[in-house]
Design an enzyme around this catalytic site. Sequence first.
Site, PDB file in Angstrom:
ATOM      1  N   GLU A 140       0.845  -1.200   0.000  1.00 19.75           N
ATOM      2  CA  GLU A 140       0.000   0.000   0.000  1.00 19.75           C
ATOM      3  C   GLU A 140       0.879   1.248   0.000  1.00 19.75           C
ATOM      4  O   GLU A 140       2.011   1.226   0.497  1.00 19.75           O
ATOM      5  CB  GLU A 140      -0.890  -0.026   1.259  1.00 19.75           C
ATOM      6  CG  GLU A 140      -1.806   1.188   1.378  1.00 19.75           C
ATOM      7  CD  GLU A 140      -2.922   1.010   2.406  1.00 19.75           C
ATOM      8  OE1 GLU A 140      -2.903   0.019   3.153  1.00 19.75           O
ATOM      9  OE2 GLU A 140      -3.811   1.886   2.435  1.00 19.75           O
ATOM     10  N   ASN A 168     -12.481  -1.187  -1.103  1.00 13.26           N
ATOM     11  CA  ASN A 168     -11.783  -1.794   0.037  1.00 13.26           C
ATOM     12  C   ASN A 168     -12.414  -1.290   1.331  1.00 13.26           C
ATOM     13  O   ASN A 168     -12.670  -0.092   1.470  1.00 13.26           O
ATOM     14  CB  ASN A 168     -10.305  -1.385   0.028  1.00 13.26           C
ATOM     15  CG  ASN A 168      -9.610  -1.725   1.345  1.00 13.26           C
ATOM     16  OD1 ASN A 168      -9.308  -2.889   1.619  1.00 13.26           O
ATOM     17  ND2 ASN A 168      -9.364  -0.724   2.189  1.00 13.26           N
ATOM     18  N   GLU A 169     -12.675  -2.185   2.244  1.00 13.72           N
ATOM     19  CA  GLU A 169     -13.259  -1.825   3.545  1.00 13.72           C
ATOM     20  C   GLU A 169     -14.348  -0.762   3.353  1.00 13.72           C
ATOM     21  O   GLU A 169     -14.322   0.315   3.960  1.00 13.72           O
ATOM     22  CB  GLU A 169     -12.176  -1.382   4.538  1.00 13.72           C
ATOM     23  CG  GLU A 169     -11.222  -2.525   4.860  1.00 13.72           C
ATOM     24  CD  GLU A 169     -10.358  -2.339   6.103  1.00 13.72           C
ATOM     25  OE1 GLU A 169     -10.321  -1.233   6.657  1.00 13.72           O
ATOM     26  OE2 GLU A 169      -9.716  -3.328   6.514  1.00 13.72           O
ATOM     27  N   TYR A 224      -7.139  -9.179  11.392  1.00 15.06           N
ATOM     28  CA  TYR A 224      -5.829  -8.859  11.967  1.00 15.06           C
ATOM     29  C   TYR A 224      -5.690  -9.490  13.353  1.00 15.06           C
ATOM     30  O   TYR A 224      -6.674  -9.562  14.113  1.00 15.06           O
ATOM     31  CB  TYR A 224      -5.646  -7.338  12.092  1.00 15.06           C
ATOM     32  CG  TYR A 224      -5.309  -6.684  10.760  1.00 15.06           C
ATOM     33  CD1 TYR A 224      -4.003  -6.713  10.270  1.00 15.06           C
ATOM     34  CD2 TYR A 224      -6.285  -6.057   9.992  1.00 15.06           C
ATOM     35  CE1 TYR A 224      -3.683  -6.126   9.046  1.00 15.06           C
ATOM     36  CE2 TYR A 224      -5.971  -5.473   8.763  1.00 15.06           C
ATOM     37  CZ  TYR A 224      -4.665  -5.515   8.301  1.00 15.06           C
ATOM     38  OH  TYR A 224      -4.336  -4.953   7.089  1.00 15.06           O
ATOM     39  N   GLU A 267      -6.365  -9.165   3.610  1.00 10.30           N
ATOM     40  CA  GLU A 267      -5.514  -8.501   4.614  1.00 10.30           C
ATOM     41  C   GLU A 267      -5.512  -9.358   5.864  1.00 10.30           C
ATOM     42  O   GLU A 267      -6.582  -9.678   6.400  1.00 10.30           O
ATOM     43  CB  GLU A 267      -6.029  -7.101   4.958  1.00 10.30           C
ATOM     44  CG  GLU A 267      -5.818  -6.098   3.834  1.00 10.30           C
ATOM     45  CD  GLU A 267      -6.198  -4.669   4.214  1.00 10.30           C
ATOM     46  OE1 GLU A 267      -6.100  -4.312   5.408  1.00 10.30           O
ATOM     47  OE2 GLU A 267      -6.588  -3.920   3.308  1.00 10.30           O
ATOM     48  N   GLN A 270       1.998  -6.134   5.605  1.00  7.73           N
ATOM     49  CA  GLN A 270       2.214  -5.848   4.207  1.00  7.73           C
ATOM     50  C   GLN A 270       3.634  -6.264   3.819  1.00  7.73           C
ATOM     51  O   GLN A 270       4.389  -6.685   4.680  1.00  7.73           O
ATOM     52  CB  GLN A 270       1.989  -4.375   3.921  1.00  7.73           C
ATOM     53  CG  GLN A 270       0.569  -3.908   4.294  1.00  7.73           C
ATOM     54  CD  GLN A 270       0.231  -2.516   3.775  1.00  7.73           C
ATOM     55  OE1 GLN A 270       0.981  -1.859   3.066  1.00  7.73           O
ATOM     56  NE2 GLN A 270      -0.944  -2.030   4.179  1.00  7.73           N
TER      57      GLN A 270
HETATM   58  O1  AHR Z   1      -3.123  -2.617   6.169  1.00  9.09           O
HETATM   59  C1  AHR Z   1      -3.385  -1.380   6.748  1.00  9.09           C
HETATM   60  C2  AHR Z   1      -4.852  -0.971   6.636  1.00  9.09           C
HETATM   61  O2  AHR Z   1      -5.647  -1.864   7.345  1.00  9.09           O
HETATM   62  C3  AHR Z   1      -5.453  -0.991   5.250  1.00  9.09           C
HETATM   63  O3  AHR Z   1      -5.186   0.161   4.545  1.00  9.09           O
HETATM   64  C4  AHR Z   1      -6.897  -1.110   5.529  1.00  9.09           C
HETATM   65  O4  AHR Z   1      -7.599  -1.746   4.486  1.00  9.09           O
HETATM   66  C5  AHR Z   1      -6.964  -1.851   6.840  1.00  9.09           C
HETATM   67  O5  AHR Z   1      -7.783  -1.222   7.745  1.00  9.09           O
END
Ligand code: AHR
Length: 512
Positions: A45, A192-193, A259, A315, A364
């Site tokens: 990103e 995205n999101e 996450y 992600e 990432q």
């Molecule tokens: O990976 C960092 C961020 O986490 C991304 O930009 C977003 O899609 C997520 O909230």
Amino acid sequence: MRNAVLGVALCFSATLLARPDATVTIHPEQGKQIIPKEIYGQFAEHLGTCIYGGLWVGEGSSIPNVSGYRTDVLEALKELKVPVLRWPGGCFADEYHWMDGIGPRENRPRMVNNNWGGTVEDNSFGTHEFLNLCEMLGCEPYISGNVGSGSVEEMAKWVEYMTSEAGSPMADLRRKNGREKPWKVKYFGVGNESWGCGGSMRPEYYSDLYRRYSTYCRNYDGNVLFKIASGASDYDYNWTEVLMNNIGHRMDGVSLHYYTVAGWTGSKGSATKFTNDDYYWTLGKCREIEDVLKRHIAIMDKYDPKKQIALMVDEWGTWWDEEPGTVPGHLYQQNTMRDAFVASLSLDIFHKYTDRVKMTNIAQIANVLHSMILTKDDKMVLTPTYHVFKMYNVHQDATYLPLDLECERKIVRDDRILPMVSATASRDKDGKIHVSLSNVNLEGEQEITVKIDGQAVKSVKGTILTSANIDDYNTFDNPDTVAPKEFKDAKITKGGLTVTLPAKSIVTLEVD
Ligand code: AHR
């Protein structure tokens, strides 16, 4: 770890001390599902120094580079066999206007990267720079389109620019900018999101927008797009339900973000300073993705029993506090053996669900969150997580071999149950079986019996990743504190193998 008293819930009775600490039984005859190489996907990103400084330094840089891409990073990524790379975000994608990133670099407009520290983005890395990088790495590009703040026309023209052969206005513009042939672009994310940074939408509204935007993402000249809807966060099962109901087979895939994070407010904890209790909690939280996957998959199965729509975990990874002294909003974090275990345990789980999960992208690739690579000026270091991905790349496109695992389990904070061993196995195109084993126990070695149904073992070799301390990490001055080594503690037995795994170690074996 034999005889150790850990306050654990035991799979075995305490009277069986002569038995191994764990048993892995692999069933090659049940292997039918391929582990798509895209399970090993990456994500880059425009965030902090992921792109600028991490991947790209520009042709004029004193840092050694190939056409502007860092030579050291390029070489490291080629070794990793990156199958697919997602770009330009993340949250950045829904503020990105692709036309700002084409043409002569000196003419490209600047913008403020509002999501990530307010850094000024000069757009010197754009569509050509990204797609050419993918060609150099031999990986599939995965483009995230802008639904949040972009127009349908803008998205449609981006697809035309990248993939149409000739004779269209966007193909002509591309050719004017120096690229004659279109690129092959398969994976295309429609937002995205969208429930958050991508537009704060409700799933019903997003579903309609997905239908509208995706209608104009055309297939040009033999390029067939695989369209991915912006999916749920973690436990938001309603989002998946509404998208499956309202979009259904208009999407080829739907994403999921998960996450390993302590929470979204307050401190997320240090990447390098943590207690044993924090460590075990982290692995429990990371493993919870299996339940989350099962629940999203159950919803998808209801609407799509033939499993034609893919679930893309585009992600995932650890999210800690930013390193002290680094730029706020740049999400730069160190990476210890704990992060290596989050990687190995997550990959072990993903392998099990590849009838539905067709891609994952760790967040990432460089200098951001759960990275493969850290850079500073002209220095580069490979993280423990990089080493896991490299040890595991033998599983890419191999046949997943189901297995049974018996081992000790520990009850960790938040009442999660954590098995002390994690395992996965596959058979590659040459018939070789690869077995990856993680001993997450901090306190002692584990003796593991590996049985392979219907197969005598003729030879075995292996690689191990371990370190003296669980919070060890690699620095620019000490880049090899955590590095893979040859593993010699696998012995061939009549029934298979006996493997002695040191405490906190990850091993990949090649068995013939
Ligand atoms: O990976 C960092 C961020 O986490 C991304 O930009 C977003 O899609 C997520 O909230």
